[in-house]
Design a protein around this motif. Structure first.
Motif, mmCIF file in Angstrom:
data_model
loop_
_atom_site.group_PDB
_atom_site.id
_atom_site.type_symbol
_atom_site.label_atom_id
_atom_site.label_comp_id
_atom_site.label_asym_id
_atom_site.label_seq_id
_atom_site.Cartn_x
_atom_site.Cartn_y
_atom_site.Cartn_z
ATOM 1 N N MET A 184 29.174 62.641 12.246
ATOM 2 C CA MET A 184 28.002 61.848 12.613
ATOM 3 C C MET A 184 26.728 62.675 12.572
ATOM 4 S SD MET A 184 29.060 59.118 15.554
ATOM 5 C CE MET A 184 27.353 58.572 15.545
ATOM 6 N N ARG A 185 26.840 63.951 12.900
ATOM 7 C CA ARG A 185 25.665 64.829 12.894
ATOM 8 C C ARG A 185 25.018 64.894 11.514
ATOM 9 N NH1 ARG A 185 28.060 68.926 14.969
ATOM 10 N NH2 ARG A 185 27.540 68.367 17.113
ATOM 11 N N HIS A 186 25.817 64.769 10.470
ATOM 12 C CA HIS A 186 25.312 64.896 9.099
ATOM 13 C C HIS A 186 25.073 63.542 8.431
ATOM 14 C CE1 HIS A 186 26.088 69.267 8.993
ATOM 15 N NE2 HIS A 186 27.160 68.973 9.710
ATOM 16 N N ALA A 187 25.469 62.454 9.087
ATOM 17 C CA ALA A 187 25.330 61.119 8.502
ATOM 18 C C ALA A 187 23.957 60.530 8.818
ATOM 19 C CB ALA A 187 26.425 60.210 9.032
ATOM 20 N N ASP A 188 23.473 59.675 7.927
ATOM 21 C CA ASP A 188 22.167 59.039 8.119
ATOM 22 C C ASP A 188 22.277 57.564 8.476
ATOM 23 O OD1 ASP A 188 20.276 61.230 7.358
ATOM 24 O OD2 ASP A 188 21.477 61.164 5.531
#
Length: 345
Positions: A184-188
């Motif tokens: 989730m940290r890398h998802a937009d």
């Protein structure tokens, strides 16, 4: 990931997943470290990644195709970048939709190549540069969210609304490719496919983080070919039950359903057995576009049987009329900002 996903991945965690938790902890730690620290190489055009949290079956390929079509409507020249999962090609290759073999380039790249220029590459940075050299001004990366060393301007995560994240555990205890928090940290943005509440907390978490949540569904295209027909349906995809449900929604009666592992390479004997079973029961034999690509470009015997197998064609349709355009516009905006910064540095 080839092969059939264990059924227990998609149920409440039990003794089997518990027994695999130590291995999952190691796998998850390695996957998280790779996502956090792996170098991401920028290229000269915007990059949109269509990924997923789990192993297979969410509908990434029809979503990628829908986005490419919208990009063309917007005056862009998109190109697809794929690792060519399931194919044996070991280098860099521009896919020929009419001449390549699924055994060499993979089944999904052949479908993508019908919609836009497609390159399969083990090194996705090299693949991206090949597409740029051929005039593409937007790269749509099919998968690669967790592992590709290519800088992404927008990462759209596709999740099946019914299955959700299964038991919520990391491989091999569950279907997650890496710990959810790290992903989730890398998802937009999140794209929920279909109807269901398999993991309602995921869209809630995206919204609390100020990240967009979109919705879409896979819809049959050639509905009239199947309305009222009794069929023997077979599929070697990540989530065969989704295909069987699509046939039912098209009005077909699925008298027999035969699931196979994802990317399954059908033998002549298997196809002959399926055809014989269908004929014996007076059923039409039907499969997915992805399966039919593997059959049609396989052995000569498989290609000969192709004419006796029907295909349900599908497309991804976004719930919001402007959703696909919004995703592309955000990708372009972020890409131009990134490229502008690099030019000033």
């Amino acid at each position: 990931m080839a092969g059939a996903a264990p059924d227990f991945w998609w149920r409440k965690a039990d003794w089997r997943s518990a027994a695999l938790r130590p291995l999952a902890a190691v796998y998850g730690a390695v996957a998280a470290h790779r996502m956090r620290h792996a170098p991401r190489v920028p290229v000269e055009v915007p990059v949109l990644c269509v990924g997923n949290f789990t192993v297979g079956g969410e509908g990434k390929t029809p979503v990628a195709i829908a986005l490419a079509r919208k990009a063309r409507e917007m005056g862009l020249n998109p190109g697809f970048l794929s690792r060519g999962h399931g194919g044996a090609h070991g280098g860099l290759h521009r896919v020929d939709a009419s001449g390549d073999d699924a055994a060499m380039v993979g089944d999904e790249p052949l479908l993508l190549a019908r919609a836009a220029p497609t390159v399969v590459a083990r090194d996705r940075v090299d693949g991206a540069r090949r597409l740029i050299g051929e005039g593409c001004d937007l790269i749509i990366m099919d998968d690669g969210f967790q592992s590709a060393h290519l800088a992404m301007d927008f990462a759209l995560m596709v999740m099946d609304a019914r299955r959700g994240l299964g038991n919520g555990l990391v491989l091999p205890a569950g279907p997650l490719r890496a710990p959810l928090d790290e992903q989730m940290r890398h998802a937009d943005a999140l794209l929920c496919m279909g109807e269901g509440d398999g993991a309602q907390d995921v869209p809630n978490r995206f919204e609390r983080a100020g990240k967009a949540v979109f919705r879409a569904a896979v819809q049959p295209v050639n509905v009239d070919d199947f309305r009222g027909r009794r069929v023997l349906a077979f599929a070697g995809i990540g989530n065969p039950s989704k295909f069987f449900d699509s046939l039912r929604s098209a009005g077909a009666e699925v008298a027999v359903a035969r699931p196979f592992p994802d990317h399954h390479p059908y033998t002549h004997a298997e196809l002959q057995a399926l055809l014989a079973e269908a004929e014996a029961q007076g059923l039409a034999l039907v499969t997915t576009e992805k399966d039919l690509v593997r059959i049609s470009t396989g052995t000569g015997t498989g290609a000969a049987l192709r004419e006796k197998i029907l295909c349900l064609r599908i497309e991804a349709v976004f719930s919001g009329q402007d959703d696909a355009a919004r995703i592309i516009e955000q990708t372009i905006s972020r890409g131009r900002e990134r490229i502008g910064r690099s030019g000033r540095d």
